[in-house]
Design an enzyme around this catalytic site. Structure first.
Site, mmCIF file in Angstrom:
data_model
loop_
_atom_site.group_PDB
_atom_site.id
_atom_site.type_symbol
_atom_site.label_atom_id
_atom_site.label_comp_id
_atom_site.label_asym_id
_atom_site.label_seq_id
_atom_site.Cartn_x
_atom_site.Cartn_y
_atom_site.Cartn_z
ATOM 1 N N CYS A 69 119.122 57.228 47.708
ATOM 2 C CA CYS A 69 118.053 56.925 48.727
ATOM 3 C C CYS A 69 118.547 58.088 49.128
ATOM 4 C CB CYS A 69 117.914 56.114 49.161
ATOM 5 S SG CYS A 69 117.320 56.065 51.024
ATOM 6 N N CYS A 78 117.722 55.239 57.579
ATOM 7 C CA CYS A 78 117.485 53.785 57.370
ATOM 8 C C CYS A 78 118.651 52.404 57.876
ATOM 9 C CB CYS A 78 116.474 53.498 56.477
ATOM 10 S SG CYS A 78 116.470 51.891 56.012
ATOM 11 N N CYS A 81 119.886 49.271 54.399
ATOM 12 C CA CYS A 81 121.633 49.404 53.547
ATOM 13 C C CYS A 81 122.581 49.847 54.076
ATOM 14 C CB CYS A 81 121.026 50.354 52.172
ATOM 15 S SG CYS A 81 120.108 49.757 51.426
ATOM 16 N N CYS A 157 111.744 52.496 48.621
ATOM 17 C CA CYS A 157 113.154 51.321 49.054
ATOM 18 C C CYS A 157 113.675 50.695 47.815
ATOM 19 C CB CYS A 157 112.757 50.581 50.351
ATOM 20 S SG CYS A 157 114.315 49.096 50.783
ATOM 21 N N GLN A 281 114.042 31.749 50.485
ATOM 22 C CA GLN A 281 115.177 32.749 50.430
ATOM 23 C C GLN A 281 114.948 34.204 49.372
ATOM 24 O OE1 GLN A 281 117.890 32.916 51.829
ATOM 25 N NE2 GLN A 281 119.201 30.579 52.108
ATOM 26 N N GLU A 329 112.084 20.220 59.495
ATOM 27 C CA GLU A 329 112.036 21.410 59.922
ATOM 28 C C GLU A 329 111.387 21.686 60.483
ATOM 29 O OE1 GLU A 329 111.284 25.266 59.489
ATOM 30 O OE2 GLU A 329 113.245 24.568 57.935
ATOM 31 N N ASP A 382 121.392 24.432 56.360
ATOM 32 C CA ASP A 382 120.937 25.970 56.500
ATOM 33 C C ASP A 382 120.638 26.593 57.687
ATOM 34 O OD1 ASP A 382 120.682 28.398 55.080
ATOM 35 O OD2 ASP A 382 118.675 27.440 53.363
ATOM 36 N N CYS A 409 124.014 32.412 56.379
ATOM 37 C CA CYS A 409 124.309 33.462 56.717
ATOM 38 C C CYS A 409 124.836 34.748 57.224
ATOM 39 C CB CYS A 409 122.430 34.362 56.028
ATOM 40 S SG CYS A 409 121.715 33.658 57.341
#
Length: 453
Positions: A69, A78, A81, A157, A281, A329, A382, A409
């Site tokens: 990249c 950027c 990543c 990307c 996800q 939710e 979650d 996460c």
């Protein structure tokens, strides 16, 4: 501390940094791997820590590769990543080690297994929102640099499908001809703020979202006609209107310009409708790994609470093993998707509640006689990166739900919440498994499961 110095990286740290030491201080450096030796430049200095960026490589560590990249090797790269310079096995090993180091002290005798490879380590993101800017050559899009709102332009990307870039580039070409101006954060002027895209499994259906500062979008009918003629896979175009300053991407107003604001997709053999605002996800292959693990771990159950359920991706895939599932939710669009998804998959034993988890759980669990719900056997958590609110954790502890599956996460907030659950004296940590939901980045998906003592 001098502005420039030589730094050897000794380990990788949460946040995607390489960690070394200089003059008694811990130095965190971007885009550096274990074993790297480089001349670095000081970016920020604090009392006990400092942050730096590499200027000149002297040695490269094991597992380092050339990043695929052009935006990654810039002086101010950027922010998409973190570990594109690491080969994939090295990324997986680093993620496993980071979680072991953080969570192992909570249960020293627990074995934390290796992180399995994602079936899709590149081009895996099924959703992206790309900020739009303006320069000497007109409109451009890209991804923000880390810790800033400076847009780093790119043509391709490696995280999302190439189709996203192709559509985004054509969007800008049409907008340039229509005289559409990019939004400026500094002056709060201009029109186009972000281009958003979401696709299904085989990219046969794509949602296109144009985030604008105001309701007026010049030549919107012509835009729709041209972009849909060139990309028949576009099944819906939404203009989202965000009139406010700040870094929140979406505003409260929508204008449907074409088709529907949702698409249909498949996951683990089930069909789902997904509104463009709904959580889903981003890595399908890894999500299916997680579902398979949850199904095996949970076995049969009576009542299951799926908290922060989104459109029901986890709860619906566990419904066949439960007498009843209640999905909770907060997002209205996601809750509506969840209801429809239960119907699409002929799941009569799944109910949906649109409410904040921290409000709903204490109410549902506090008074079992007046509540329509019995105490659940299993709760699935979650949550977003901020973790589970204290009120919800306390309700779980007070009720003594038999089994907890916590999918996170954010390792730091998972650590915080596990300490609360374990500190209550009512739960035992039975297992931890990491998954690679976000290849090429340091971000880690972790599943922890607990049982009541």
């Amino acid at each position: 501390m001098n502005k420039r110095f030589i730094l050897r990286i000794e380990k990788l740290a949460l946040g995607g940094f390489g960690l070394g030491f200089h003059e008694g201080k811990a130095v965190f450096a971007q885009r550096m791997a274990v074993g790297d030796l480089a001349e670095v430049e000081l970016v920020k200095e604090r009392k006990d820590t400092a942050f730096a960026r590499p200027l000149r490589w002297l040695e490269r560590g094991k597992g380092v590769r050339e990043a695929d990249c052009a935006s990654f090797d810039l002086d101010d790269p950027c922010g998409g990543c973190d570990w594109l310079m690491l080969d994939y096995p090295a990324q997986l090993a680093a993620k496993t080690e980071l979680v072991r180091e953080l969570l192992q002290p909570l249960a020293p005798d627990l074995k934390i297994g290796a992180t399995p490879a994602s079936p899709n380590p590149v081009n895996y993101r099924n959703k992206a929102f790309l900020p739009v800017g303006s320069g000497a050559d007109g409109l451009y899009y890209g991804i923000y640099a880390r810790w800033s709102h400076r847009i780093v332009p790119h043509q391709r990307c490696v995280l999302h499908p190439q189709l996203f870039d192709t559509i985004a580039q054509r969007c800008l070409e049409i907008c340039r001809k229509a005289g559409v101006q990019a939004y400026s954060e500094a002056s709060h002027t201009g029109t186009l703020r972000h281009i958003g895209l979401r696709c299904n499994k085989d990219q046969s259906s794509v949602l296109l979202i144009l985030v604008t500062r105001g309701a007026k979008l010049p030549f919107s009918n012509l835009f729709v006609k041209q972009i849909t003629a060139e990309f028949p896979c576009i099944s819906g175009i939404v203009q989202n209107i965000n009139r406010e300053r700040g870094n929140v991407i979406l505003g409260p107003e929508d204008k449907l310009l074409y088709g529907n604001p949702w698409l249909f997709d498949e996951l683990a053999g089930k069909r789902f409708r997904i509104h463009y605002r709904s959580f889903w996800q981003i890595n399908r292959g890894t999500t299916e790994q997680i579902i398979a693990r949850l199904q095996k771990l949970m076995g049969s159950a009576g009542l299951v609470f799926d908290a922060y359920s989104g459109i029901g991706a986890l709860g619906l895939n566990l419904a066949a093993q439960a007498e009843r599932v209640l999905c909770v939710e907060e997002c209205r669009e996601a809750a509506l998707d969840g209801e429809l998804n239960s119907e699409l998959n002929d799941l009569a034993n799944v109910d949906h509640l649109c409410a904040r988890v921290e409000d709903a759980l204490p109410a549902l669990l506090s008074d079992q006689q007046s509540s329509p719900c019995k105490t659940p056997d299993v709760i699935i958590l979650d949550p977003p990166r901020s973790g589970v609110k204290p009120a919800a954790l306390q309700a779980i502890i007070d009720t003594g739900i038999e089994r907890i599956f916590y999918l996170s996460c954010a390792p730091m907030t998972l650590h915080r919440d596990l300490k609360i659950l374990l500190g209550s004296g009512r739960y035992k940590l039975e297992g931890i498994q990491t998954f690679d939901m976000f290849p090429q980045t340091w971000h880690i998906e972790t599943l922890a499961w607990l049982s009541r003592l």
